[in-house]
Scaffold this active site. Structure first.
Site, PDB file in Angstrom:
ATOM      1  N   ASP A   1       8.109  -5.735  -4.594  1.00 12.99           N
ATOM      2  CA  ASP A   1       7.734  -4.668  -5.548  1.00 12.99           C
ATOM      3  C   ASP A   1       8.080  -4.983  -7.002  1.00 12.99           C
ATOM      4  OD1 ASP A   1       6.337  -2.861  -3.966  1.00 12.99           O
ATOM      5  OD2 ASP A   1       8.198  -2.144  -3.062  1.00 12.99           O
TER       6      ASP A   1
ATOM      7  N   ASP B   1      -0.217  -1.855  -0.746  1.00 14.88           N
ATOM      8  CA  ASP B   1       0.391  -1.506  -2.039  1.00 14.88           C
ATOM      9  C   ASP B   1       0.529  -2.712  -2.965  1.00 14.88           C
ATOM     10  OD1 ASP B   1       1.234  -0.282   0.357  1.00 14.88           O
ATOM     11  OD2 ASP B   1       2.834   0.816  -0.633  1.00 14.88           O
TER      12      ASP B   1
ATOM     13  N   THR C   1       0.880   0.812  10.743  1.00 14.96           N
ATOM     14  CA  THR C   1       1.330   1.666   9.645  1.00 14.96           C
ATOM     15  C   THR C   1       2.851   1.667   9.541  1.00 14.96           C
ATOM     16  OG1 THR C   1       0.818   3.703   8.493  1.00 14.96           O
ATOM     17  CG2 THR C   1       1.648   3.940  10.751  1.00 14.96           C
TER      18      THR C   1
ATOM     19  N   ARG D   1      -2.050   7.438   0.361  1.00 17.59           N
ATOM     20  CA  ARG D   1      -1.628   6.627  -0.783  1.00 17.59           C
ATOM     21  C   ARG D   1      -2.010   5.164  -0.597  1.00 17.59           C
ATOM     22  NH1 ARG D   1       2.700   8.652  -1.311  1.00 17.59           N
ATOM     23  NH2 ARG D   1       4.217   7.097  -0.684  1.00 17.59           N
TER      24      ARG D   1
ATOM     25  N   TRP E   1      -3.894   3.063  -3.307  1.00 14.01           N
ATOM     26  CA  TRP E   1      -3.518   1.715  -3.802  1.00 14.01           C
ATOM     27  C   TRP E   1      -4.708   0.770  -3.626  1.00 14.01           C
ATOM     28  CZ3 TRP E   1       0.164   2.916  -6.699  1.00 14.01           C
ATOM     29  CH2 TRP E   1       1.386   3.458  -6.301  1.00 14.01           C
TER      30      TRP E   1
HETATM   31  N1  GLY Z   1       4.711   1.561  -2.178  1.00  8.20           N
HETATM   32  C1  GLY Z   1       5.249   2.505  -1.264  1.00  8.20           C
HETATM   33  C2  GLY Z   1       4.642   3.847  -1.386  1.00  8.20           C
HETATM   34  O1  GLY Z   1       3.560   3.996  -1.938  1.00  8.20           O
HETATM   35  O2  GLY Z   1       5.266   4.774  -0.897  1.00  8.20           O
END
Ligand code: GLY
Length: 384
Positions: free
Chosen positions: A98, A158, A217, A229, A233
């Site tokens: 991240d 993500d 998941t 989400r 992303w």
């Molecule tokens: N990147 C982790 C989330 O979107 O919760």
């Protein structure tokens, strides 16, 4: 409820100014500490700079600085650069992918807006950390855990938002390796994370020989459902990938992911946390997904020819209009966020997440809401 009314320029300016004042109110609490990933009963606690989410709050500060040119925001943004510089040099909780979420809205933004050299160096170190997660067999960036560990030999949707840090680092250093890894990861992600109907897997495992294995998941309801989400992303990440690569496959991926997302939206254009559910299920929403998708739509409107981009801007205005009218925090209180009804991680019988931040403000929901409003109010040079 009828379809939301598109936000006007004047309404977007008013909503952005209201957001800026909330950021100002929160500055004393979160300049020497960071803001936690999600609120509890609407209030964020201050935390050490150790979470994957700590970059979003400085990103809000830089957006507030862009709107106002107020020195107080500049000083706070640069104080947080010191914290991010220490974090990467001391390697505090950076053994994951991240780095883009952390260093793009904090340090790349700081460098773009002020030319601060410490911010530039910290972001280049973070890009170096991100490429150290690359697995040549399978050509992907491993998201989490010890490198090569069988239970974590996977990437996640993500990560598309982490890649702009690599393209930026290539431009800054002249070294192609960062962009090369970003392009390879994108190709692997587009080939595997997106299902034929345009929906997405949250995480995707590879075999040790580099061949694709299967989707799973972590934060969605179950393996074959539609974590909102993750889909968001996918939408924003694929149009950013198109900007950086010019690859028509990335544009096609954006269109397919968006199409799927739109077919599952409720009338007010803010999805439940997993798009398996509609609001009558009683499941909570994830407002952050709507904010992220609005940014993706506005990026598409910015880079595609006007005839094509106009439809995306209209949709983004409807989404931002819905967020500003029905999800924005109504009364400013110290420590609260910008939009309500976000969901970080909701436990289901089938997923593996730690339950946190259900029906709360989320740090990235606030940031992307502000980014969407900024995009509507100005000819914005993206941090991503
Ligand atoms: N990147 C982790 C989330 O979107 O919760």
């Amino acid at each position: 409820m009828n379809r939301p009314v598109p936000i006007t320029d004047a309404q977007a300016r008013a909503a952005l100014d209201k957001a800026v004042e909330q950021v100002r109110l929160n500055l004393p609490g979160y300049t020497n500490k960071c803001q936690d990933h999600s609120s509890v009963n609407g209030i964020y606690s201050a935390c050490e700079n150790e979470e994957w989410t700590c970059g979003f709050w400085p990103g809000e500060i830089w957006l507030a600085y862009e709107r106002t040119h107020d020195e107080a925001f500049r000083r706070a943004g640069l104080a947080l650069v010191d914290s991010f510089d220490r974090r990467i040099r001391r390697r505090v909780k950076v053994a994951h992918h991240d780095m883009g979420f952390l260093y793009t809205p904090s340090c790349v933004a700081a460098y773009k807006l002020t030319g601060d050299e410490k911010a530039r160096q910290a972001a280049i170190l973070a890009a170096g950390q991100l490429v150290s997660r690359y697995q040549p067999k399978g050509e992907f960036i491993q998201a989490w855990g010890r490198m090569g560990a069988p239970e974590n030999y996977r990437f996640i949707i993500d990560c598309l938002l982490n890649l702009p840090l690599l393209y930026w680092a290539s431009r800054e250093t002249g070294e192609e390796k960062y962009a090369d890894i970003a392009r390879k990861h994108t190709a692997t992600c587009m080939a595997n994370s997106f299902r034929p109907d345009g929906s997405t897997f949250h995480t995707f495992y590879m075999h040790k020989d580099g061949s694709p294995s299967h989707g799973r998941t972590c934060q969605g309801y179950r393996d074959d459902s539609f974590w909102a989400r993750g889909q968001a992303w996918g939408v924003y990440g694929s149009i950013l990938s198109y900007r950086y690569t010019g690859d028509p496959k990335a544009l096609d991926t954006f269109k397919r992911a968006l199409e799927f997302y739109l077919t599952r939206l409720p009338e007010d254009l803010v999805p439940c946390w997993d798009m398996l559910f509609q609001p009558d299920s009683g499941e909570p929403r994830d407002s952050s997904s709507a904010a992220i998708v609005a940014c993706g739509l506005l990026e598409a409107a910015r880079i595609l020819p006007q005839g094509e981009g106009g439809q995306y801007e209209r949709l983004a205005r409807e989404m931002a209009g819905s967020l500003a009218a029905n999800y924005a925090v109504p009364v400013p209180v110290e420590g609260t966020g910008l939009i309500l009804h976000g969901t970080y991680s909701k436990k289901s019988p089938y997923n593996t997440c730690v339950p946190e931040g259900v029906d709360e403000c989320t740090s990235w929901g606030d940031f992307y809401y502000m980014e969407a409003l900024t995009r509507l109010c100005a000819d914005w040079d993206p941090y991503w």
